[in-house]
Design a protein around this motif. Sequence first.
Motif, PDB file in Angstrom:
ATOM      1  N   MET A  82       0.830  -1.199   0.000  1.00 24.30           N
ATOM      2  CA  MET A  82       0.000   0.000   0.000  1.00 24.30           C
ATOM      3  C   MET A  82       0.874   1.261   0.000  1.00 24.30           C
ATOM      4  O   MET A  82       0.639   2.174  -0.788  1.00 24.30           O
ATOM      5  CB  MET A  82      -0.940  -0.002   1.211  1.00 24.30           C
ATOM      6  N   VAL A  83       1.876   1.295   0.856  1.00 24.90           N
ATOM      7  CA  VAL A  83       2.767   2.454   0.921  1.00 24.90           C
ATOM      8  C   VAL A  83       3.545   2.591  -0.390  1.00 24.90           C
ATOM      9  O   VAL A  83       3.701   3.690  -0.934  1.00 24.90           O
ATOM     10  CB  VAL A  83       3.724   2.350   2.127  1.00 24.90           C
ATOM     11  N   GLY A  84       4.007   1.471  -0.920  1.00 26.56           N
ATOM     12  CA  GLY A  84       4.762   1.486  -2.178  1.00 26.56           C
ATOM     13  C   GLY A  84       3.924   1.928  -3.362  1.00 26.56           C
ATOM     14  O   GLY A  84       4.398   2.671  -4.224  1.00 26.56           O
ATOM     15  N   ALA A  85       2.665   1.478  -3.417  1.00 30.58           N
ATOM     16  CA  ALA A  85       1.775   1.913  -4.505  1.00 30.58           C
ATOM     17  C   ALA A  85       1.578   3.420  -4.443  1.00 30.58           C
ATOM     18  O   ALA A  85       1.557   4.098  -5.479  1.00 30.58           O
ATOM     19  CB  ALA A  85       0.432   1.188  -4.418  1.00 30.58           C
ATOM     20  N   TYR A  86       1.458   3.946  -3.243  1.00 31.95           N
ATOM     21  CA  TYR A  86       1.331   5.396  -3.083  1.00 31.95           C
ATOM     22  C   TYR A  86       2.589   6.096  -3.605  1.00 31.95           C
ATOM     23  O   TYR A  86       2.502   7.070  -4.352  1.00 31.95           O
ATOM     24  CB  TYR A  86       1.076   5.759  -1.610  1.00 31.95           C
TER      25      TYR A  86
END
Length: 171
Positions: A82-86
């Motif tokens: 989730m953090v990486g997709a952001y």
Amino acid sequence: MTALFVALIAVGAFIRVPLPNCPFTLQILFTTLAGIVLGSRLGAASVGIYIVLGLIGVPIFTSGGGPGYILQPTFGYLIGFMVGAYAVGRIAESMEKLSFKRLLVGSILNLFIVYGLGMIYLYFIMNLYLGKPIGVEAVIITCFLIPVGPDIFLCAVAASLGKRIVKELHR
């Protein structure tokens, strides 16, 4: 599109190569693409929806689902997705014209976020909760050095596909 990426991320969890403690899946491909194609907020939201669905009991994680999955050693990778997709979404949004090189850099940054959060979480869950001691060196070898090659390849695939998909969507 967000729902499509939720489904792709779920499917990506079941296309896997088992490795000790760190299953290799196609989720990095689909979560990276979610960030590139949907942007930072919707890319992260698609991963967040996937996580919520899994935590409420839909068996869409690599080893099932349910609220107890938070205590699985690999749950940190889901947070990292989730953090990486952001992060990769922010990079893609900042470009006037998408370039493969910058998308690849963003994809690899995404990969390091996923691995970093995943390995830290795994280390602490294994050592503090499960009582199965694992050293930092073992985590780095089994959860980074072994699976990173194929994931770097998937980053290149995501950068290439993402550039094409965004171009087609903005026609």
